[in-house]
Design a protein around this motif. Structure first.
Motif, short mmCIF file in Angstrom:
data_model
loop_
_atom_site.label_atom_id
_atom_site.label_comp_id
_atom_site.label_asym_id
_atom_site.label_seq_id
_atom_site.Cartn_x
_atom_site.Cartn_y
_atom_site.Cartn_z
N THR A 21 0.83 -1.21 0.00
CA THR A 21 0.00 0.00 0.00
C THR A 21 0.87 1.25 0.00
O THR A 21 0.62 2.20 -0.76
CB THR A 21 -0.98 -0.02 1.19
OG1 THR A 21 -1.90 -1.08 0.97
CG2 THR A 21 -1.75 1.28 1.31
N LEU A 22 1.91 1.26 0.82
CA LEU A 22 2.82 2.40 0.84
C LEU A 22 3.45 2.58 -0.55
O LEU A 22 3.52 3.70 -1.08
CB LEU A 22 3.90 2.18 1.91
CG LEU A 22 4.89 3.31 2.16
CD1 LEU A 22 4.18 4.55 2.67
CD2 LEU A 22 5.97 2.88 3.15
N THR A 23 3.87 1.49 -1.15
CA THR A 23 4.47 1.53 -2.48
C THR A 23 3.46 2.06 -3.50
O THR A 23 3.79 2.92 -4.33
CB THR A 23 4.90 0.10 -2.90
OG1 THR A 23 5.73 -0.44 -1.87
CG2 THR A 23 5.66 0.11 -4.21
N THR A 24 2.25 1.57 -3.44
CA THR A 24 1.20 1.99 -4.37
C THR A 24 0.96 3.49 -4.28
O THR A 24 0.93 4.20 -5.30
CB THR A 24 -0.13 1.27 -4.01
OG1 THR A 24 0.07 -0.13 -4.15
CG2 THR A 24 -1.26 1.72 -4.90
N VAL A 25 0.82 3.98 -3.06
CA VAL A 25 0.44 5.37 -2.88
C VAL A 25 1.60 6.31 -3.26
O VAL A 25 1.40 7.31 -3.94
CB VAL A 25 -0.05 5.58 -1.43
CG1 VAL A 25 -0.19 7.05 -1.11
CG2 VAL A 25 -1.37 4.86 -1.23
N ILE A 26 2.82 5.94 -2.87
CA ILE A 26 3.96 6.76 -3.27
C ILE A 26 4.13 6.71 -4.79
O ILE A 26 4.40 7.71 -5.44
CB ILE A 26 5.25 6.31 -2.54
CG1 ILE A 26 5.14 6.62 -1.04
CG2 ILE A 26 6.49 6.98 -3.14
CD1 ILE A 26 6.31 6.15 -0.20
N GLY A 27 3.91 5.53 -5.36
CA GLY A 27 4.14 5.35 -6.79
C GLY A 27 3.12 6.04 -7.68
O GLY A 27 3.43 6.39 -8.82
N LEU A 28 1.91 6.22 -7.19
CA LEU A 28 0.86 6.74 -8.07
C LEU A 28 0.56 8.23 -7.88
O LEU A 28 -0.23 8.80 -8.63
CB LEU A 28 -0.44 5.93 -7.89
CG LEU A 28 -0.38 4.46 -8.31
CD1 LEU A 28 -1.75 3.81 -8.13
CD2 LEU A 28 0.10 4.28 -9.75
N THR A 29 1.14 8.85 -6.86
CA THR A 29 0.75 10.23 -6.59
C THR A 29 1.78 11.26 -7.03
O THR A 29 1.69 12.44 -6.66
CB THR A 29 0.45 10.42 -5.08
OG1 THR A 29 1.54 9.90 -4.32
CG2 THR A 29 -0.82 9.70 -4.69
N GLY A 30 2.79 10.84 -7.81
CA GLY A 30 3.82 11.79 -8.23
C GLY A 30 4.75 12.03 -7.05
O GLY A 30 4.78 11.24 -6.11
N GLY A 31 5.49 13.11 -7.07
CA GLY A 31 6.34 13.40 -5.92
C GLY A 31 7.62 12.60 -5.92
O GLY A 31 7.88 11.81 -6.82
N SER A 32 8.41 12.83 -4.86
CA SER A 32 9.73 12.22 -4.84
C SER A 32 9.65 10.79 -4.34
O SER A 32 8.66 10.36 -3.75
CB SER A 32 10.68 13.05 -3.98
OG SER A 32 10.05 13.40 -2.77
#
Ligand code: 9PG
Length: 785
Positions: free
Chosen positions: A567-578
């Motif tokens: 879930t952490l990977t998904t959210v970081i991966g799909l929302t742009g950002g660093s």
């Protein structure tokens, strides 16, 4: 209460909203396109102290005129008013909004009395039953379901939407936590349906799919606050915090522009008009590329050493082909105490300069962390420069919250020597030590309430000047990541900003080994709190700055389950950002490393968070992408519950048009063809797990369906050519990759070649074929029928 006024002065008449001003009553209405009063008989007011006595006065009897230097006529019409005792002359300026739905106004006050006054609040909008009005969001219909999107003061503060019948969350940690995450000027209500926000907030009418944003365009002058009552009171108050700043006779104080924006919740990005207007107002800096790197904090915390950083740099180099990381960032732990930035721990016998050199020589960006405005009482600075510390009215250093096992305090940046010291730290780090990426943290500590050396400045002015000084000290080419940053103070000055609480190796907050009593803590480090804000503040990314969602941790030995890491990977991966990894890289196994690889190269387009206005924990993401085999969408759904959830995800929920779709689920690599009558996906989702789907409209020609190479299941595909007999698909990723691709083909192929060599494949469904591929940067797959 009001005599009927024959005619308002219609000052701003936008296609979607009107600002109707009644100068004599000092009242204004905000009227929707449909003629509905969104806010009725709002007024403005000033609150101040004189000889220690509080005063509150509504501003009435406005007449044309201007009493403020700097309120140019081109910025909008101006009106003058005066308090009854003649203490204050106020100027109201009503600006022409430049989108269809936005109106701006601001106030300036001048001390026209003989005595010094202290400014408490400048109220830009006060509306509610108490003044005869109601907040009615509807386009004529009855309002039945409201929510309030609150935006917290700084990076770590909660942001998100509360249903109107709820209470706002509040930390139970009191003085240990609240000075960090709460703006002293923003009340923390404890009643059902009463909410506050910093900078801006949105009242959403979920039934009629519209909303009203109230807030400011900047926070350079004051930290603006908003309070709304969505219970029977239906009140709204928007004000600028004067922080008791001293206004001498003759002196003036102006507010940032206040703003109201009529929000259309049926559009894809309902807040983007406001976000862009704020970005323009502040000259926002948006870096061309998101940062991708490694950070020491979430693995080693303060227990770092030159050797640890070096080992990880070596590991970064060793895996650069598969896992290209361009930043290595040293976090907290090199300095002897927070405050003593030139004094290094024995673990850094040569200081940090040699590390910066090594990182740079490897072709990467050397990054380092400082907390230039906060002071640990154990530091030498605290004892050697007592006059640099911000103090309260009792003369004691202010409380900046509990961290590093101490109640810390902040610098008074209106003491020139204190500001000079912060500048010198930054200048040294960049010019002498060679760092070109700075994570500057705990910045809020210079904007706490206190007795400032210069009593005429508001906290927002002190802070903005402080952050500006840091930017000037580092120069334009240094990458500035803000953290613990009051959001508005970083606008135009930072390249990236942390937009949520710290992540940690726990899903829920855990303090002193205890989870239960702290489960609802909104800002204590943990994966839940971090992920929640990543989603609720996605809309800032790429407009205000590059969002920093905080680090990704993928190692197996935290308290996070595999699903939680996904879930952490998904959210970081799909929302742009660093994307910053914070694991001990030499110890990371290949399987877990792959969870980082599948995010590379990063997709800098951010997903839309579909249900941001509905609940504090949004669960639905949609990212629309386009490629050589046509457009596709990546959809995600997160199970926030502690129980497994049975879900049925439909086209309608995600706004996907009618049709038959190929749907591929990333984390379990399943593919299905779904007709327009069926749900897109039906499954049972483990607690805290997420579903990530790629969704492609079915065609009659060969089609790319899925892969386990990149989270988007498509960014790896560079080109796609089908001539009726031969299919050629090129894959390019700017890294080494291997895995499986899945395609829909018209029949069993005669031959499959990968980079010219025959390749075995699997026939996994009626017309779905799975082919293993690997490549270094580029791979060519050709299929003959
Ligand atoms: C270094 C860390 C990391 C991290 C920052 C910030 O409430 N607290 O006690 C608290 C402690 C640490 C913290 C935030 C809050 O983390 O966000 O990435 O750099 O400092 O000390």
């Amino acid at each position: 209460m009001y005599a009927a006024s024959p005619k308002p002065v219609i000052s701003v008449n936008q296609p979607r909203i009107r600002f109707e001003f009644y100068p004599n009553q000092g009242a204004f209405d905000l009227v929707s396109r449909e003629g509905q009063n969104l806010v009725q008989r709002a007024n403005t007011a000033v609150q101040w102290f004189q000889d220690g006595k509080p005063h509150h006065e509504r501003l009435i009897n406005w007449r044309p005129g201007c009493g403020i230097d700097g309120f140019g006529q081109q910025s909008g019409e101006t009106y003058l008013s005066r308090t009854a005792g003649g203490e204050i002359e106020a100027t109201l300026q009503i600006g022409a909004g430049d989108t269809e739905s936005l109106v701006t106004w601001r106030l300036g006050i001048r001390n026209t009395g003989k005595q010094t006054i202290k400014v408490d609040r400048i109220v830009l909008l006060q509306a509610g039953q108490t003044v005869g009005g109601i907040l009615s969001m509807a386009t004529g219909k009855l309002v039945s379901k409201l929510s309030f999107y609150t935006n917290g003061w700084q990076s770590w503060s909660f942001a998100g939407a509360y249903p109107a019948d709820r209470k706002a969350m509040r930390s139970k940690l009191g003085i240990l936590q609240e000075p960090m995450i709460i703006n002293a000027g923003t009340p923390q209500p404890d009643q059902l349906g009463v909410f506050t926000s910093d900078f801006f907030g949105v009242i959403n009418d979920l039934e009629n799919r519209c909303g009203l944003l109230l807030g400011f365009l900047s926070q350079r002058e004051q930290y603006g606050s908003l309070q709304v009552k969505l219970n029977l009171d239906r009140e709204a108050v928007l004000w600028a915090n004067g922080d008791q700043a001293v206004l001498q006779p003759g002196a003036q104080m102006v507010t940032d522009w206040a703003v109201v924006d009529w929000v259309d919740l049926t559009t894809d990005e309902p807040l983007s008009g406001y976000m862009k207007r704020v970005a323009a107002e502040n000259g926002a800096r948006v870096p061309r590329q998101a940062m991708v790197g490694w950070c020491s904090w979430y693995q080693f915390y303060t227990k770092i050493s030159e050797e640890i950083i070096q080992r990880n740099l070596e590991a970064v180099k060793a895996s650069e082909k598969r896992l290209p990381l361009n930043l290595v960032q040293i976090d907290d732990g090199f300095e002897t105490e927070v405050g003593d930035w030139f004094s290094m721990k024995p673990e850094f016998p040569r200081g940090v300069k040699p590390l910066a050199g090594m990182i740079r020589e490897s072709g990467r960006v050397p990054g380092i962390w400082f907390a230039p405005f906060i002071v640990n009482p154990r530091s030498r600075l605290y004892h050697e420069h007592p006059d640099w510390l911000l103090r309260n009215s009792k003369g004691r250093p202010v409380n900046a919250g509990f961290c590093w096992n101490a109640l810390d305090t902040g610098l008074d940046l209106t003491v020139p020597a204190a500001l000079d010291y912060s500048r010198e730290v930054i200048r040294t780090a960049v010019e002498d030590w060679g760092f070109s990426f700075l994570k500057l943290d705990f910045l809020y500590a210079a904007a706490l309430p206190g007795v400032y050396h210069d009593p005429t400045r508001t906290r927002a002015q002190v802070m903005y000047q402080g952050i500006k000084a840091l930017r000037e000290a580092m120069g334009d080419d240094t990458f500035f990541l803000g953290c613990g940053m009051p959001l508005g103070s970083g606008l135009g000055l930072v390249d990236s900003n942390r937009i949520g609480p710290d992540v940690s190796g726990d899903w829920y907050p855990r303090l002193y080994g205890l989870s239960k009593p702290f489960k609802n803590e909104p800002s204590v480090p943990c994966a839940r709190n971090s992920i929640r804000n990543i989603l609720t503040r996605t809309m800032l990314h790429g407009i205000w700055w590059a969002n920093d969602p905080d680090c990704l941790m993928v190692r197996p030995d935290t308290h996070l389950s595999l699903e939680e890491v996904q879930t952490l990977t998904t959210v970081i991966g799909l929302t742009g950002g660093s994307l910053l990894v914070s694991d001990d890289l030499p110890a990371l196994d290949e399987k877990r490393k792959r969870m980082v690889e599948i995010l590379l190269p990063v997709c800098d387009k951010s997903a839309r968070v579909i249900d941001w206005a509905e609940q504090p924990t949004p669960a639905m993401l949609r990212l629309d992408l386009d490629g050589d085999n046509g457009p596709w969408s990546v959809l995600a759904w997160i199970n926030w519950s502690d129980e497994p959830a049975k879900v049925r995800l439909t086209r309608q929920q995600y706004g996907i048009p009618e049709g038959d779709y190929w749907v591929s689920s990333f984390w379990d690599q399943k593919i299905q063809l779904r007709t327009s009558r069926e749900a897109l996906w039906e499954t049972i989702v483990a607690p805290h797990a997420s579903v990530v789907l790629s969704v492609r409209k079915k065609k009659d020609t060969p089609q790319y369906l899925a892969s386990d190479i990149h989270l988007t299941q498509g960014m790896e595909l560079a080109s796609w050519k089908w001539d009726g007999h031969v299919l050629q698909a090129d894959f390019a990723l700017k890294r080494q990759f291997d895995g499986f691709i899945s395609l829909a083909l018209p029949g069993v192929p005669d031959q499959v070649l990968v980079n010219g060599a025959p390749q075995d494949y699997e026939h996994i469904g009626h017309n779905i074929f799975r082919i293993p591929i690997r490549g270094d940067q580029k791979t060519i797959v050709s299929i003959r029928f």
